[in-house]
Motif scaffolding. Sequence first.
Motif, short mmCIF file in Angstrom:
data_model
loop_
_atom_site.label_atom_id
_atom_site.label_comp_id
_atom_site.label_asym_id
_atom_site.label_seq_id
_atom_site.Cartn_x
_atom_site.Cartn_y
_atom_site.Cartn_z
N ALA A 176 0.83 -1.21 0.00
CA ALA A 176 0.00 0.00 0.00
C ALA A 176 0.86 1.26 0.00
CB ALA A 176 -0.93 -0.01 1.21
N ILE A 177 1.91 1.26 0.81
CA ILE A 177 2.80 2.43 0.87
C ILE A 177 3.47 2.66 -0.47
CG2 ILE A 177 4.98 3.25 1.86
CD1 ILE A 177 4.09 1.89 4.51
N ASP A 178 4.08 1.64 -1.02
CA ASP A 178 4.80 1.76 -2.28
C ASP A 178 3.85 2.09 -3.42
OD1 ASP A 178 7.39 1.50 -3.69
OD2 ASP A 178 6.42 -0.21 -4.68
N GLY A 179 2.67 1.46 -3.40
CA GLY A 179 1.69 1.70 -4.46
C GLY A 179 1.25 3.15 -4.50
N HIS A 180 1.05 3.75 -3.32
CA HIS A 180 0.65 5.15 -3.30
C HIS A 180 1.75 6.03 -3.85
CE1 HIS A 180 -1.43 8.78 -2.22
NE2 HIS A 180 -0.31 9.22 -1.67
N MET A 181 2.98 5.81 -3.42
CA MET A 181 4.07 6.65 -3.92
C MET A 181 4.20 6.53 -5.43
SD MET A 181 7.23 6.65 -1.27
CE MET A 181 7.00 6.63 0.51
N ARG A 182 4.12 5.32 -5.92
CA ARG A 182 4.24 5.11 -7.37
C ARG A 182 3.12 5.80 -8.13
NH1 ARG A 182 7.71 1.03 -9.12
NH2 ARG A 182 8.69 -0.17 -7.46
N SER A 183 1.95 5.83 -7.55
CA SER A 183 0.80 6.42 -8.24
C SER A 183 0.89 7.94 -8.31
CB SER A 183 -0.50 6.04 -7.51
OG SER A 183 -0.64 6.73 -6.29
N GLN A 184 1.77 8.54 -7.50
CA GLN A 184 1.83 10.00 -7.41
C GLN A 184 2.96 10.61 -8.23
OE1 GLN A 184 -0.67 11.73 -5.73
NE2 GLN A 184 -1.46 9.63 -5.82
N GLY A 185 3.76 9.79 -8.87
CA GLY A 185 4.84 10.33 -9.69
C GLY A 185 6.18 9.73 -9.33
N ARG A 186 7.24 10.44 -9.66
CA ARG A 186 8.59 9.90 -9.52
C ARG A 186 9.17 10.25 -8.14
NH1 ARG A 186 10.93 8.22 -14.17
NH2 ARG A 186 13.01 8.69 -13.39
N TYR A 187 8.68 9.57 -7.13
CA TYR A 187 9.20 9.74 -5.78
C TYR A 187 10.00 8.51 -5.40
CZ TYR A 187 6.03 13.69 -5.40
OH TYR A 187 5.39 14.89 -5.61
N GLY A 188 11.13 8.75 -4.73
CA GLY A 188 11.96 7.64 -4.29
C GLY A 188 11.48 7.09 -2.96
N ASN A 189 11.15 5.82 -2.93
CA ASN A 189 10.69 5.15 -1.71
C ASN A 189 11.88 4.46 -1.07
OD1 ASN A 189 9.37 3.74 0.30
ND2 ASN A 189 8.29 2.35 -1.08
N VAL A 190 12.38 5.02 0.03
CA VAL A 190 13.57 4.49 0.68
C VAL A 190 13.32 3.07 1.17
CG1 VAL A 190 15.17 4.80 2.62
CG2 VAL A 190 14.33 6.79 1.36
N GLN A 191 14.22 2.15 0.81
CA GLN A 191 14.02 0.74 1.14
C GLN A 191 14.96 0.21 2.22
OE1 GLN A 191 13.89 -1.74 -2.36
NE2 GLN A 191 12.38 -0.46 -3.38
N GLU A 192 16.03 0.95 2.50
CA GLU A 192 17.01 0.46 3.48
C GLU A 192 16.51 0.60 4.92
OE1 GLU A 192 19.34 1.53 -0.18
OE2 GLU A 192 17.64 2.36 0.92
N TYR A 193 15.49 1.42 5.13
CA TYR A 193 14.95 1.66 6.46
C TYR A 193 13.44 1.50 6.41
CZ TYR A 193 19.60 3.55 7.08
OH TYR A 193 20.98 3.69 7.12
N GLY A 194 12.82 1.18 7.54
CA GLY A 194 11.38 0.98 7.53
C GLY A 194 10.81 1.04 8.92
N GLY A 195 9.58 0.56 9.04
CA GLY A 195 8.91 0.54 10.32
C GLY A 195 9.30 -0.67 11.15
N HIS A 196 8.61 -0.84 12.30
CA HIS A 196 9.05 -1.86 13.25
C HIS A 196 7.98 -2.13 14.27
CE1 HIS A 196 9.80 1.55 16.03
NE2 HIS A 196 10.21 2.16 14.93
N GLY A 197 8.10 -3.28 14.91
CA GLY A 197 7.29 -3.53 16.08
C GLY A 197 7.74 -2.63 17.21
N ILE A 198 6.84 -2.39 18.16
CA ILE A 198 7.15 -1.48 19.27
C ILE A 198 6.31 -1.89 20.48
CG2 ILE A 198 5.44 0.20 18.42
CD1 ILE A 198 7.28 2.42 19.55
N GLY A 199 6.85 -1.64 21.68
CA GLY A 199 6.13 -2.00 22.90
C GLY A 199 6.99 -1.70 24.10
N THR A 200 7.51 -2.75 24.75
CA THR A 200 8.41 -2.55 25.88
C THR A 200 9.83 -2.22 25.41
OG1 THR A 200 8.73 -4.95 25.99
CG2 THR A 200 7.11 -3.98 27.49
N GLU A 201 10.05 -2.28 24.12
CA GLU A 201 11.28 -1.78 23.50
C GLU A 201 10.86 -0.91 22.33
OE1 GLU A 201 14.09 -4.87 22.51
OE2 GLU A 201 13.43 -6.08 24.21
#
Length: 274
Positions: A157-182
Motif C-alpha cells: 500500500a505504501i509503495d503503491g501510493h508513492m508510485r501512483s503519485q509520480g517519480r518519488y523515491g521510496n527508501v528501502q534500506e529503512y522501515g517501520g518496526h514492532g514497538i512495545g516494551t522496547e
Amino acid sequence: MFRKAEPEIQLKTSAEIEKMRAAGQIVARTLDELRAAVRPGISTLDLDTIAERSIRAAGAVPSFKGYHGFTGSICASVNEEVVHGIPSAERVLADGDLISIDCGAILDGWHGDSAITVAVGDPSEDDRRLMEVCEEAMWQGIAQLRPGNRLGDIGYAIDGHMRSQGRYGNVQEYGGHGIGTEMHMEPHVLNHGKRGRGLELVEGMCLAIEPMANLGTRHVLQLDDGWTVVTRDSKRSAHFEHTVAITAEGPRVLTARTENRDKIAAMGLPDPGF
C-alpha cells in the motif's frame, strides 16, 4: 528443506495498549510543540531541548537519548537528510528548509514513536507535494493494519501510493518496526512488499509505520557520524510515522495528534482517544 522461523512478536492486552497510548500522547504533544517552534533562526539543538523538557515534564523519558550512543532526544533531519539527523547548535534552520522530526518517549516501560516533516516558512510546490505524498503513504499503510492481513500488504500500500503519485523515491534500506516494551522490536516493516505475503497480522500487535519519500531516487547513504542518512543525489526527503495498535475494530493510532482527527474519522478508524 528448511522453513524460516517466524519472529517472536510481542502481543499487547487492551490495558497495555492503553499504556502505550499514554506514551504516544506525550510524543504527540511534544511534536505539536516542536512544530510550533520551527522557524528561521532556531537550531536543531534548540528543538531537541524543547523536546526533552516536554517529555520529562510529562513524567516520561526520551526513547532516543543514549540509544546505542545517540546524543539527542529527537532525530532532526534537514532537507537531504532522510533520518537520524543529530541535533546540533550549528544546524540552524533557514526559510525554505524542510525538517523531519522523529520523537520517542518511554512511560512506565512502554514506548511511543512518531515523526513529522515540517516546512520552515512557505514550502515550494515540490516540497508541499513531497510531504503530502509521504504522509498519505503512511495512512495507506496504516489502513492495512487489520487482523488477517499480511505484513506485505502494508508495504504494498505504501509503495503503491508513492508510485501512483509520480517519480518519488521510496527508501528501502529503512522501515517501520514492532514497538512495545522496547522501541525497536520484531517485525521489521518494509515500505514495499507483495500483497498477501509475509507474517499474518493479529490483534494485539503494535507497529510503527514510517515511510520515507525522496524527491529524487530512493538511494541513500550514511554519513561518517554513523547516524545521519542522506539521499545520494542530495535531493530532499520527507518522513512521517505513527505508532499503531491492531485491534478487532481496526488500526488504532496511538500517537495521533489533534490535527489527525478529521483524517482518522474520514478513514473510519477507531477513535484513538484524544
